[in-house]
Design an enzyme around this catalytic site. Structure first.
Site, PDB file in Angstrom:
ATOM      1  CD  GLU A   1      -6.175 -13.638  15.247  1.00  0.00           C
ATOM      2  OE1 GLU A   1      -5.630 -12.492  15.254  1.00  0.00           O
ATOM      3  OE2 GLU A   1      -5.332 -14.423  14.414  1.00  0.00           O
ATOM      4  CG  ASP A   2      -6.098  -8.188  15.003  1.00  0.00           C
ATOM      5  OD1 ASP A   2      -6.361  -9.491  14.622  1.00  0.00           O
ATOM      6  OD2 ASP A   2      -5.072  -7.431  14.494  1.00  0.00           O
TER       7      ASP A   2
ATOM      8  CG  ASP B   1      -9.549 -10.533   6.411  1.00  0.00           C
ATOM      9  OD1 ASP B   1     -10.633 -10.283   6.170  1.00  0.00           O
ATOM     10  OD2 ASP B   1      -8.535  -9.866   5.961  1.00  0.00           O
TER      11      ASP B   1
ATOM     12  CE  LYS C   1     -11.588  -7.096   7.204  1.00  0.00           C
ATOM     13  NZ  LYS C   1     -10.964  -6.181   6.367  1.00  0.00           N
TER      14      LYS C   1
ATOM     15  CG  PHE D   1      -7.756  -2.646   5.882  1.00  0.00           C
ATOM     16  CD1 PHE D   1      -7.259  -3.975   5.457  1.00  0.00           C
ATOM     17  CD2 PHE D   1      -6.792  -2.024   6.452  1.00  0.00           C
ATOM     18  CE1 PHE D   1      -6.205  -4.399   6.285  1.00  0.00           C
ATOM     19  CE2 PHE D   1      -5.473  -2.236   7.117  1.00  0.00           C
ATOM     20  CZ  PHE D   1      -5.497  -3.597   6.822  1.00  0.00           C
ATOM     21  CB  VAL D   2     -11.304  -1.818  10.442  1.00  0.00           C
ATOM     22  CG1 VAL D   2     -12.596  -1.480   9.963  1.00  0.00           C
ATOM     23  CG2 VAL D   2     -10.978  -3.333  10.910  1.00  0.00           C
TER      24      VAL D   2
ATOM     25  CG  ASP E   1      -0.844  -3.064  11.470  1.00  0.00           C
ATOM     26  OD1 ASP E   1      -1.611  -4.178  11.576  1.00  0.00           O
ATOM     27  OD2 ASP E   1       0.029  -2.946  10.821  1.00  0.00           O
TER      28      ASP E   1
ATOM     29  NE  ARG F   1       0.472  -2.726  15.584  1.00  0.00           N
ATOM     30  CZ  ARG F   1       0.244  -3.902  14.899  1.00  0.00           C
ATOM     31  NH1 ARG F   1      -0.924  -4.332  14.806  1.00  0.00           N
ATOM     32  NH2 ARG F   1       1.020  -4.304  14.020  1.00  0.00           N
TER      33      ARG F   1
END
Ligand code: IMP
Ligand code: MG
Length: 180
Positions: free
Chosen positions: A101-102, A105, A133, A154-155, A161, A167
């Site tokens: 996963e990126d 959250d 996070k 928010f990154v 993205d 990206r």
């Protein structure tokens, strides 16, 4: 601080630090699964860059597959709804699966993915996430391999993205939007 249009970007994690940490995570995976094969499942699209770098640092027999889900609309708000847009190409039964996963959250996406993948009887099911996070959790989930724990910002960049943009940034940056 870089300004593109009316959005401001501030570097949070530099490219060199990401590279070093990705290598460390890959070495840990190599150690944990010594002598075995690992099957990396990337969650599109955010994890594609992390997965590409990660897999090349793993010194084991590997295979990769991708799954695409949607949990967010065009903006930064989560709808809480998770939907599979593209399923895996092949069975994961009996495989050592590492879900890549990126970012973790709210945990809604991961919670859903772990449930559906567990039903397919993998031999092991672990989670690798570049970013975490934890302050935003709704569902209690934990990454087995986490790159960086970050504050509630928010990154974008390194695969992440904002409305499908950014990206390609080499660093992970905090994006701030001016009020409407
Ligand atoms: P979760 O279901 O809330 O844990 O988040 C799922 C997805 O939301 C992630 O895989 C990202 O694609 C996206 N997301 C969450 N936080 C961010 C962020 O700070 N920047 C970009 N995308 C994010
Ligand atoms: Mg996204």
């Amino acid at each position: 601080m870089t300004e593109l249009g009316r959005e401001k970007l501030k570097v949070l994690i530099r490219r060199a630090a990401i590279q070093k940490r990705v290598r460390e995570v890959a070495h840990q995976i190599t150690k944990d699964f010594k002598g075995q094969r690992v099957h990396l499942v990337g969650v599109l699209k955010g994890a594609c860059i992390f997965l590409s770098d990660l897999v090349r640092e793993i010194s084991l027999e590997t295979s990769i597959d991708f799954i695409a889900v949607s949990s967010y609309g065009k903006d930064k708000q989560t709808s809480g709804q998770v939907r599979v847009l593209k399923d895996l190409d092949s069975s994961i039964e009996g495989l050592n699966v590492i879900l890549v996963e990126d970012i973790l959250d709210t945990g809604l996406t991961l919670n859903y993915l772990l449930r559906i993948l567990q039903q397919r009887k993998p031999s092991a099911l672990r989670v690798a996430a570049l970013l975490d996070k934890p302050s935003r959790r709704i569902k209690e989930v934990k990454g087995d391999y986490v790159g960086f724990t970050i504050p509630n910002e928010f990154v974008v960049g390194y695969g992440l993205d904002y409305s499908e943009r950014y990206r390609n940034l080499k660093d992970v940056c905090i994006i701030s939007l001016p009020p409407d």
